[in-house]
Motif scaffolding. Structure first.
Motif, PDB file in Angstrom:
ATOM      1  N   GLY A  94       0.810  -1.211   0.000  1.00  0.00           N
ATOM      2  CA  GLY A  94       0.000   0.000   0.000  1.00  0.00           C
ATOM      3  C   GLY A  94       0.842   1.258   0.000  1.00  0.00           C
ATOM      4  O   GLY A  94       0.329   2.361   0.121  1.00  0.00           O
ATOM      5  N   ARG A  95       2.165   1.111  -0.164  1.00  0.00           N
ATOM      6  CA  ARG A  95       3.075   2.252  -0.096  1.00  0.00           C
ATOM      7  C   ARG A  95       3.747   2.545  -1.423  1.00  0.00           C
ATOM      8  O   ARG A  95       4.677   3.324  -1.492  1.00  0.00           O
ATOM      9  N   TYR A  96       3.273   1.908  -2.499  1.00  0.00           N
ATOM     10  CA  TYR A  96       3.921   2.060  -3.808  1.00  0.00           C
ATOM     11  C   TYR A  96       3.941   3.520  -4.267  1.00  0.00           C
ATOM     12  O   TYR A  96       4.908   4.004  -4.834  1.00  0.00           O
ATOM     13  N   GLY A  97       2.852   4.248  -3.994  1.00  0.00           N
ATOM     14  CA  GLY A  97       2.799   5.652  -4.386  1.00  0.00           C
ATOM     15  C   GLY A  97       3.866   6.467  -3.670  1.00  0.00           C
ATOM     16  O   GLY A  97       4.537   7.312  -4.263  1.00  0.00           O
ATOM     17  N   ASP A  98       4.043   6.198  -2.366  1.00  0.00           N
ATOM     18  CA  ASP A  98       5.079   6.890  -1.598  1.00  0.00           C
ATOM     19  C   ASP A  98       6.463   6.537  -2.116  1.00  0.00           C
ATOM     20  O   ASP A  98       7.350   7.382  -2.197  1.00  0.00           O
ATOM     21  N   ILE A 142      11.962  10.153  -7.192  1.00  0.00           N
ATOM     22  CA  ILE A 142      11.940  11.158  -8.253  1.00  0.00           C
ATOM     23  C   ILE A 142      13.298  11.851  -8.373  1.00  0.00           C
ATOM     24  O   ILE A 142      13.831  12.035  -9.468  1.00  0.00           O
ATOM     25  N   PHE A 143      13.880  12.209  -7.239  1.00  0.00           N
ATOM     26  CA  PHE A 143      15.187  12.849  -7.224  1.00  0.00           C
ATOM     27  C   PHE A 143      16.240  11.922  -7.852  1.00  0.00           C
ATOM     28  O   PHE A 143      17.041  12.342  -8.680  1.00  0.00           O
ATOM     29  N   GLY A 144      16.204  10.657  -7.474  1.00  0.00           N
ATOM     30  CA  GLY A 144      17.168   9.692  -7.986  1.00  0.00           C
ATOM     31  C   GLY A 144      17.052   9.464  -9.483  1.00  0.00           C
ATOM     32  O   GLY A 144      18.060   9.326 -10.177  1.00  0.00           O
ATOM     33  N   VAL A 145      15.821   9.419  -9.978  1.00  0.00           N
ATOM     34  CA  VAL A 145      15.608   9.223 -11.413  1.00  0.00           C
ATOM     35  C   VAL A 145      16.275  10.352 -12.199  1.00  0.00           C
ATOM     36  O   VAL A 145      16.967  10.107 -13.196  1.00  0.00           O
ATOM     37  N   LYS A 156      10.798  16.082   1.969  1.00  0.00           N
ATOM     38  CA  LYS A 156      10.248  14.904   2.659  1.00  0.00           C
ATOM     39  C   LYS A 156      10.285  13.669   1.758  1.00  0.00           C
ATOM     40  O   LYS A 156      10.223  12.534   2.242  1.00  0.00           O
ATOM     41  N   TYR A 157      10.361  13.892   0.430  1.00  0.00           N
ATOM     42  CA  TYR A 157      10.482  12.787  -0.508  1.00  0.00           C
ATOM     43  C   TYR A 157      11.913  12.612  -1.012  1.00  0.00           C
ATOM     44  O   TYR A 157      12.421  11.501  -1.110  1.00  0.00           O
ATOM     45  N   THR A 158      12.573  13.725  -1.334  1.00  0.00           N
ATOM     46  CA  THR A 158      13.875  13.627  -1.993  1.00  0.00           C
ATOM     47  C   THR A 158      14.977  13.125  -1.064  1.00  0.00           C
ATOM     48  O   THR A 158      15.841  12.358  -1.491  1.00  0.00           O
TER      49      THR A 158
END
Length: 478
Positions: A383-387, A393-396, A450-452
């Motif tokens: 259930g965490r695939y979206g997170d 995104i930064f890594g891509v 918080k994501y990167t």
């Protein structure tokens, strides 16, 4: 009969059309039907919304044209992994491969599969994510949508273990179907749903950037400028840029493409150009059918559903649901087909499970396909695939920058290697991509930390895994 008894090498069976369908088919998932809502929330004006999609298309085209040189130099299974290995070293290539397996490829497969299941529930309500089949405590739940998603991954994996020929049929049929249906939606949108007063109102102040309320579409902050505008652009462009992602998947299956030195570069250009035209046209259609306020506040950010309801009436939601089912199923076929080729090449280098480096009787890496299937299915259940997708995104962006920078490195490091195709606009356009991508990555590091930051952590987790793999390989050799 496609069976190959020797099964010691890939069989080039994919032509230019097949490769182009893999490029465009892997790019188009469900993003074009959803992402414009978030873009409208961040930048507001019709001019800015359109610019985000145009810029994403231009940047993607530049990257694709740059990859053409690398694909011509190294037309081998694994694609981008091979380019990084040759330009830098096995360590950098492994970090890319690890991130692809751990999150990017498998997380995308999981997210696309769940999107397929969610829109299938429009037609079959019992497949809804609200239909909980199993629950342990208050945290862990398994819904019907997750089970449908996993079944779709298993079915596509099974088909692709029976040879690339079967996978290419699904890819070509489903991609052509989604391209035609998208063109149809755009044409019918302009003919049946477009209203002059809506178009005129949307374009009255096209370059006034404003933050809009997600629920009501009302203006929160008007006239964004300076760093606030740059941050809004970065977050908005993140959506359009990654709706255009996965174009590089065709490089992973270079070993199965006829005349790969030329056809990969051609397919990258044709596929990304087709998708860019569709994406920009589709957004212009949205702006002719829906007021920006309604685009920003579309329920669950489903702009495509809101537009289709205006065009076709009550049947619009069903039409879009069918379109997204076709789109996501075909998209996942391309992702599943190509992803296992990275793990095959990593295994050949001693950096992945040994079994993934072997081909079956149909000349495909069957064990790699099933390992990918297992992990993607577990991500569906998490259930965490979206997170997870948001984290990488930064890594891509960083890996795209490293790969395109590899063109400059290889021209000095290996000038003798044949280059059937040279990067278009070199050195200006590749350098422009690097500058834009690094600027976007920097802005995301500031505005989406918080994501990167955790995303960077996922990549760095590959460091000890690399040395563990090297240690295991060294022991095996002894």
């Amino acid at each position: 009969m496609e069976i190959n008894q020797s099964s010691n090498s890939f069989k080039p069976t994919l032509g230019l059309l097949d490769a182009t369908m893999i490029v465009s088919g892997s790019m188009i998932g469900s993003g074009i039907f959803i992402v414009t809502a978030e873009i409208a929330q961040k930048v507001g004006g019709a001019g800015w919304i359109t610019l985000m999609w145009v810029l994403a298309g231009v940047v993607t085209l530049i990257a694709a044209l740059s990859y053409g040189e690398l694909s011509g130099m190294y037309p081998k299974a694994g694609g981008q992994y091979v380019y990084l290995r040759e330009a830098y070293n096995p360590f950098v290539a492994f970090l890319f491969g690890w991130t692809q397996f751990g999150v990017i490829q498998t997380g995308t497969i999981a997210a696309v599969a769940v999107a397929f299941a969610k829109f299938t529930a429009y037609l079959i309500p019992s497949f809804s994510e609200n239909n909980i089949l199993f629950q342990a405590g208050t945290v862990f739940k398994i819904s019907a949508a997750q089970i449908v998603a996993i079944i779709s991954i298993i079915v596509l994996t099974l088909i692709n273990t029976r040879g690339v020929h079967r996978g290419k049929i699904i890819q070509t049929v489903f991609t052509l179907a989604k391209l035609l249906s998208l063109f149809g939606l755009i044409i019918f949108g302009f003919l049946l749903g477009a209203k002059h007063e809506i178009w005129a109102a949307n374009w009255q102040d096209p370059w006034v950037a404003s933050a809009l309320n997600k629920d009501t579409g009302d203006v929160i902050t008007s006239g964004l400028t300076g760093l606030a505008l740059m941050g809004a652009i970065a977050v908005a462009m993140k959506g359009s840029l990654f709706s255009s992602d996965a174009w590089n998947n065709v490089t992973f299956i270079a070993g199965e493409i006829k005349n790969p030195a030329k056809n990969i570069g051609r397919s990258l250009f044709l596929g990304t150009l087709i998708v860019t035209i569709i994406y920009v046209s589709c957004n212009l259609m949205y702006l002719s059918v829906l007021p920006i306020k309604e685009i920003a506040s579309a329920p669950n950010e489903r702009v495509g559903v809101a537009a289709a309801a205006n065009i076709f009436g009550p049947a619009g939601a069903i039409i879009i649901a069918v379109m997204i089912m076709i789109s996501t199923f075909g998209c996942n076929n391309g992702l599943i087909l190509s992803g296992a080729r990275i793990y095959y090449t990593m295994a050949q280098d001693g950096l992945f499970f040994k079994g993934a480096g072997k081909l079956n009787a149909y000349s495909v890496p069957e064990k790699g396909l099933w390992i990918q299937c297992l992990w993607a299915s577990l991500l569906c259940l998490s259930g965490r695939y979206g997170d997870l997708l948001a984290l990488v995104i930064f890594g891509v962006l960083i890996f795209y920058v490293l790969t395109i920078a590899g063109i400059f490195i290889l021209r000095k490091k290996k000038p003798e290697v044949e280059r059937p195709y040279k990067a278009f606009g070199y050195p200006v356009l590749p350098m422009l991509y690097i500058i834009v991508a690094l600027a976007l990555a920097f802005l995301l590091l500031i505005f989406e930390s918080k994501y990167t930051v955790p995303g960077l952590g996922i990549i760095l987790l590959g460091v000890p895994l690399y040395y563990l793999a090297m240690s295991t390989t060294g022991k095996a050799k002894k």
